[in-house]
Design a protein around this motif. Structure first.
Motif, PDB file in Angstrom:
ATOM      1  N   ALA A 122       0.875  -1.182   0.000  1.00 31.04           N
ATOM      2  CA  ALA A 122       0.000   0.000   0.000  1.00 31.04           C
ATOM      3  C   ALA A 122       0.903   1.219   0.000  1.00 31.04           C
ATOM      4  O   ALA A 122       2.072   1.132   0.392  1.00 31.04           O
ATOM      5  N   VAL A 123       0.359   2.336  -0.461  1.00 31.29           N
ATOM      6  CA  VAL A 123       1.174   3.554  -0.471  1.00 31.29           C
ATOM      7  C   VAL A 123       0.449   4.682   0.254  1.00 31.29           C
ATOM      8  O   VAL A 123      -0.762   4.662   0.405  1.00 31.29           O
ATOM      9  N   GLY A 124       1.234   5.671   0.689  1.00 32.58           N
ATOM     10  CA  GLY A 124       0.650   6.882   1.271  1.00 32.58           C
ATOM     11  C   GLY A 124       0.873   6.984   2.764  1.00 32.58           C
ATOM     12  O   GLY A 124       1.307   6.033   3.415  1.00 32.58           O
ATOM     13  N   GLY A 125       0.577   8.172   3.269  1.00 38.08           N
ATOM     14  CA  GLY A 125       0.724   8.417   4.702  1.00 38.08           C
ATOM     15  C   GLY A 125       0.897   9.899   4.949  1.00 38.08           C
ATOM     16  O   GLY A 125       1.158  10.674   4.019  1.00 38.08           O
ATOM     17  N   PRO A 126       0.747  10.298   6.218  1.00 36.02           N
ATOM     18  CA  PRO A 126       0.756  11.721   6.553  1.00 36.02           C
ATOM     19  C   PRO A 126       2.050  12.444   6.175  1.00 36.02           C
ATOM     20  O   PRO A 126       2.012  13.641   5.876  1.00 36.02           O
ATOM     21  N   SER A 127       3.190  11.730   6.130  1.00 35.89           N
ATOM     22  CA  SER A 127       4.455  12.420   5.812  1.00 35.89           C
ATOM     23  C   SER A 127       4.457  13.031   4.417  1.00 35.89           C
ATOM     24  O   SER A 127       5.292  13.888   4.137  1.00 35.89           O
ATOM     25  N   TRP A 128       3.576  12.519   3.526  1.00 34.21           N
ATOM     26  CA  TRP A 128       3.631  13.004   2.143  1.00 34.21           C
ATOM     27  C   TRP A 128       2.358  13.758   1.751  1.00 34.21           C
ATOM     28  O   TRP A 128       2.175  14.112   0.593  1.00 34.21           O
ATOM     29  N   ASP A 129       1.460  13.992   2.740  1.00 35.81           N
ATOM     30  CA  ASP A 129       0.174  14.630   2.431  1.00 35.81           C
ATOM     31  C   ASP A 129       0.320  16.073   1.966  1.00 35.81           C
ATOM     32  O   ASP A 129      -0.572  16.608   1.302  1.00 35.81           O
ATOM     33  N   HIS A 130       1.451  16.731   2.318  1.00 32.92           N
ATOM     34  CA  HIS A 130       1.602  18.139   1.959  1.00 32.92           C
ATOM     35  C   HIS A 130       2.037  18.319   0.495  1.00 32.92           C
ATOM     36  O   HIS A 130       2.014  19.430  -0.027  1.00 32.92           O
ATOM     37  N   LEU A 131       2.419  17.242  -0.165  1.00 32.32           N
ATOM     38  CA  LEU A 131       2.942  17.381  -1.540  1.00 32.32           C
ATOM     39  C   LEU A 131       1.816  17.648  -2.542  1.00 32.32           C
ATOM     40  O   LEU A 131       0.654  17.318  -2.282  1.00 32.32           O
ATOM     41  N   ASP A 132       2.168  18.206  -3.704  1.00 31.54           N
ATOM     42  CA  ASP A 132       1.188  18.396  -4.785  1.00 31.54           C
ATOM     43  C   ASP A 132       0.679  17.036  -5.242  1.00 31.54           C
ATOM     44  O   ASP A 132       1.408  16.049  -5.167  1.00 31.54           O
ATOM     45  N   ARG A 133      -0.531  17.035  -5.806  1.00 33.33           N
ATOM     46  CA  ARG A 133      -1.149  15.757  -6.201  1.00 33.33           C
ATOM     47  C   ARG A 133      -0.241  14.896  -7.071  1.00 33.33           C
ATOM     48  O   ARG A 133      -0.109  13.695  -6.863  1.00 33.33           O
ATOM     49  N   ALA A 134       0.414  15.530  -8.043  1.00 33.54           N
ATOM     50  CA  ALA A 134       1.229  14.768  -8.999  1.00 33.54           C
ATOM     51  C   ALA A 134       2.484  14.184  -8.369  1.00 33.54           C
ATOM     52  O   ALA A 134       3.097  13.275  -8.926  1.00 33.54           O
ATOM     53  N   GLN A 135       2.877  14.734  -7.209  1.00 30.38           N
ATOM     54  CA  GLN A 135       4.112  14.258  -6.555  1.00 30.38           C
ATOM     55  C   GLN A 135       3.810  13.248  -5.445  1.00 30.38           C
ATOM     56  O   GLN A 135       4.714  12.699  -4.854  1.00 30.38           O
ATOM     57  N   ARG A 136       2.530  13.050  -5.138  1.00 31.22           N
ATOM     58  CA  ARG A 136       2.198  12.251  -3.958  1.00 31.22           C
ATOM     59  C   ARG A 136       2.318  10.748  -4.230  1.00 31.22           C
ATOM     60  O   ARG A 136       2.341  10.318  -5.379  1.00 31.22           O
ATOM     61  N   PRO A 137       2.382   9.939  -3.156  1.00 28.76           N
ATOM     62  CA  PRO A 137       2.554   8.495  -3.331  1.00 28.76           C
ATOM     63  C   PRO A 137       1.514   7.864  -4.259  1.00 28.76           C
ATOM     64  O   PRO A 137       1.843   7.016  -5.095  1.00 28.76           O
ATOM     65  N   GLU A 138       0.239   8.284  -4.129  1.00 30.74           N
ATOM     66  CA  GLU A 138      -0.838   7.680  -4.925  1.00 30.74           C
ATOM     67  C   GLU A 138      -0.631   7.904  -6.419  1.00 30.74           C
ATOM     68  O   GLU A 138      -1.063   7.106  -7.247  1.00 30.74           O
ATOM     69  N   ALA A 139       0.071   9.020  -6.770  1.00 26.43           N
ATOM     70  CA  ALA A 139       0.316   9.301  -8.195  1.00 26.43           C
ATOM     71  C   ALA A 139       1.193   8.201  -8.797  1.00 26.43           C
ATOM     72  O   ALA A 139       1.045   7.839  -9.964  1.00 26.43           O
ATOM     73  N   GLY A 140       2.103   7.662  -7.981  1.00 21.91           N
ATOM     74  CA  GLY A 140       2.963   6.577  -8.453  1.00 21.91           C
ATOM     75  C   GLY A 140       2.146   5.346  -8.806  1.00 21.91           C
ATOM     76  O   GLY A 140       2.387   4.682  -9.824  1.00 21.91           O
ATOM     77  N   LEU A 141       1.142   5.068  -7.973  1.00 27.54           N
ATOM     78  CA  LEU A 141       0.291   3.901  -8.204  1.00 27.54           C
ATOM     79  C   LEU A 141      -0.536   4.071  -9.481  1.00 27.54           C
ATOM     80  O   LEU A 141      -0.660   3.149 -10.304  1.00 27.54           O
ATOM     81  N   LEU A 142      -1.078   5.279  -9.672  1.00 29.30           N
ATOM     82  CA  LEU A 142      -1.872   5.538 -10.881  1.00 29.30           C
ATOM     83  C   LEU A 142      -1.005   5.393 -12.129  1.00 29.30           C
ATOM     84  O   LEU A 142      -1.417   4.810 -13.132  1.00 29.30           O
ATOM     85  N   ARG A 143       0.229   5.911 -12.041  1.00 30.70           N
ATOM     86  CA  ARG A 143       1.135   5.803 -13.185  1.00 30.70           C
ATOM     87  C   ARG A 143       1.479   4.348 -13.478  1.00 30.70           C
ATOM     88  O   ARG A 143       1.569   3.932 -14.638  1.00 30.70           O
ATOM     89  N   LEU A 144       1.641   3.567 -12.415  1.00 33.02           N
ATOM     90  CA  LEU A 144       1.977   2.151 -12.618  1.00 33.02           C
ATOM     91  C   LEU A 144       0.830   1.409 -13.297  1.00 33.02           C
ATOM     92  O   LEU A 144       1.038   0.644 -14.245  1.00 33.02           O
ATOM     93  N   ARG A 145      -0.412   1.652 -12.824  1.00 30.27           N
ATOM     94  CA  ARG A 145      -1.567   0.975 -13.443  1.00 30.27           C
ATOM     95  C   ARG A 145      -1.646   1.325 -14.916  1.00 30.27           C
ATOM     96  O   ARG A 145      -1.941   0.488 -15.762  1.00 30.27           O
ATOM     97  N   LYS A 146      -1.362   2.592 -15.213  1.00 28.80           N
ATOM     98  CA  LYS A 146      -1.417   3.050 -16.602  1.00 28.80           C
ATOM     99  C   LYS A 146      -0.325   2.366 -17.429  1.00 28.80           C
ATOM    100  O   LYS A 146      -0.577   1.859 -18.524  1.00 28.80           O
ATOM    101  N   ALA A 147       0.902   2.337 -16.882  1.00 25.95           N
ATOM    102  CA  ALA A 147       2.024   1.738 -17.618  1.00 25.95           C
ATOM    103  C   ALA A 147       1.761   0.259 -17.901  1.00 25.95           C
ATOM    104  O   ALA A 147       2.163  -0.270 -18.943  1.00 25.95           O
ATOM    105  N   LEU A 148       1.072  -0.414 -16.972  1.00 26.83           N
ATOM    106  CA  LEU A 148       0.799  -1.839 -17.166  1.00 26.83           C
ATOM    107  C   LEU A 148      -0.422  -2.065 -18.068  1.00 26.83           C
ATOM    108  O   LEU A 148      -0.733  -3.203 -18.406  1.00 26.83           O
ATOM    109  N   GLY A 149      -1.114  -0.996 -18.429  1.00 28.16           N
ATOM    110  CA  GLY A 149      -2.304  -1.123 -19.296  1.00 28.16           C
ATOM    111  C   GLY A 149      -3.423  -1.874 -18.590  1.00 28.16           C
ATOM    112  O   GLY A 149      -4.186  -2.618 -19.212  1.00 28.16           O
ATOM    113  N   ALA A 150      -3.531  -1.661 -17.272  1.00 26.65           N
ATOM    114  CA  ALA A 150      -4.498  -2.434 -16.480  1.00 26.65           C
ATOM    115  C   ALA A 150      -5.897  -1.844 -16.661  1.00 26.65           C
ATOM    116  O   ALA A 150      -6.229  -0.848 -16.042  1.00 26.65           O
ATOM    117  N   TYR A 151      -6.716  -2.475 -17.487  1.00 23.06           N
ATOM    118  CA  TYR A 151      -8.055  -1.936 -17.755  1.00 23.06           C
ATOM    119  C   TYR A 151      -9.142  -2.666 -16.975  1.00 23.06           C
ATOM    120  O   TYR A 151     -10.311  -2.287 -17.020  1.00 23.06           O
TER     121      TYR A 151
END
Ligand code: NAD
Length: 362
Positions: free
Chosen positions: A76-105
């Motif tokens: 799992a990703v995320g947590g309070p230490s990274w909540d202050h970052l912009d949306r594109a820089q946050r942990p969840e953005a990495g997960l979205l990018r990974l799903r996209k790169a894998l073509g997970a539909y």
């Protein structure tokens, strides 16, 4: 003949992610031993851990490693230490990018309520015990991605759109999984109101007629599907639906077992699938050995099933059922008077169970 060999990229992530993936890997290793396949693993940081280590929630080499693997197991990703970052820089953005790169539909979320857990459900035991359903949600189309979208000072607008191809490929995923299960598909739409849903219904029916006529297909309007999920969840086997309705229905169904920690998921599309528990990084539990690893362990079972190791996947599921029936469970699943065990003890119990299953024939 050489045994099959699989290379798994493990992305523990943040919070309880490393604790639950450690147990899932323990169980995968036991399955490899018992069922005679080889498995290699490669561990990489993702999310907050990758931001701290390399300044990016999905560093390019990690994405590359995932694309070259046979499957990816994530915590799992995320947590309070990274909540202050912009949306594109946050942990969840990495997960979205990974799903996209894998073509997970296609997002697959099984929901089971074994007898031993029925008391933990917010629904009555006689309604929920024995529920065993799989929600197949289209993940890359529909209103979340449709253009045009936007807003001005007076209005805002989004567009729900699906092509025939997008509907046909998710319908095939649903029918294929139904074939391995009880052979029934419920397709969910809003065809009494939406043209997109009329196309959805027509294409799902066509795929059924032409490619899977031996299976059963029913159509539900989404409002009725939500009601039936709460009134009579055992009526469902595979439920297939679009992105928006799937988002809502899968969270609704996730309430049935009574703990988020139980639920696995898979996101599949092209060659490499992503397998992860439904829960987040639970910062309130991290580092205490209290996290329920069953969502991660059941995700590992889905991973093996997708790689064709169905017997090993079944053994893991039986191990989970046995652990629950024998009261080997973490605090989130315990009632007053029951003594919880640690994350590690649950993992060890299931790994031992799996190891004792099928002797390897040389
Ligand atoms: P969460 O799922 O982490 O936790 C919700 C509640 O469920 C908490 O009380 C937690 O203790 C409990 N819980 C979750 N997993 C559990 C487990 N395995 N065993 C026992 N109890 C468990 O959701 P949240 O608190 O809303 O989010 C925490 C962080 O996780 C946030 O940063 C959020 O963005 C992130 N998140 C990540 C994912 C993902 O990686 N896919 C999904 C959801 C949330």
């Amino acid at each position: 003949m050489r045994p099959p060999s699989y290379h798994i990229v493990v992305l523990p992530g943040d919070g309880i992610g490393p604790e639950v993936t450690r147990e899932a890997v323990r169980v995968l290793e036991a399955a490899a031993e018992a069922f005679g396949f080889r498995m290699t693993t490669e561990v990489h940081p993702v999310g907050g851990a990758a931001i701290d280590a390399r300044g990016d929630p999905l560093p390019a080499p990690v994405q590359q490693a995932c694309l070259q693997a046979d499957a990816v197991l994530l915590g799992a990703v995320g947590g309070p230490s990274w909540d202050h970052l912009d949306r594109a820089q946050r942990p969840e953005a990495g997960l979205l990018r990974l799903r996209k790169a894998l073509g997970a539909y296609a997002n697959l979320r099984p929901v089971q309520v074994p007898e031993a857990l029925a008391e933990a459900s917010p629904l009555k035991r006689n309604i929920v015990a024995g529920t065993d359903l799989l929600i197949v949600r289209e993940l890359t189309g529909g209103i979340y991605f449709g253009e045009p979208r936007g807003q001005d000072h007076r209005r805002a607008w989004n567009t729900m759109r699906y092509t025939r191809e997008e509907v046909a490929r998710i319908a095939r995923v649903a029918f294929t999984w139904a074939k391995r299960r009880r052979g029934r598909v419920a397709s969910v739409d809003k065809a009494n109101v939406l043209e997109v849903s009329q196309l959805w219904r027509e294409v799902v029916a066509q795929v059924h007629r032409e490619e899977f006529p031996e299976l059963e297909l029913e159509h539900y309007y989404v409002d009725n599907a939500a009601m039936q999920l709460m009134r009579d969840p055992r009526r469902f086997d595979v439920v297939v639906t679009g992105n928006l309705f799937g988002d809502i229905l899968s969270d609704l169904a996730a309430t049935l077992p009574g703990s988020l920690g139980m639920l696995p998921s898979a996101s599949i599309g092209r060659r490499v699938g992503l397998f992860e528990p439904v829960h987040g990084s639970a910062p309130d539990l991290a580092g205490q050995g209290k996290a329920n690893p069953l969502g991660a362990i059941l995700s590992a079972a889905m991973l093996l099933e997708t790689l064709g190791q169905e017997a090993a996947a079944q053994a893991i599921r039986r191990g989970v059922e046995t652990a629950l029936a024998e009261g080997v469970k973490t605090a989130d699943l315990c009632w007053a008077g029951e003594r919880p065990v640690s994350t590690e003890v649950v993992g060890q119990f299931i790994a031992n169970y799996v190891r004792q299953q099928t002797p390897v024939t040389p």
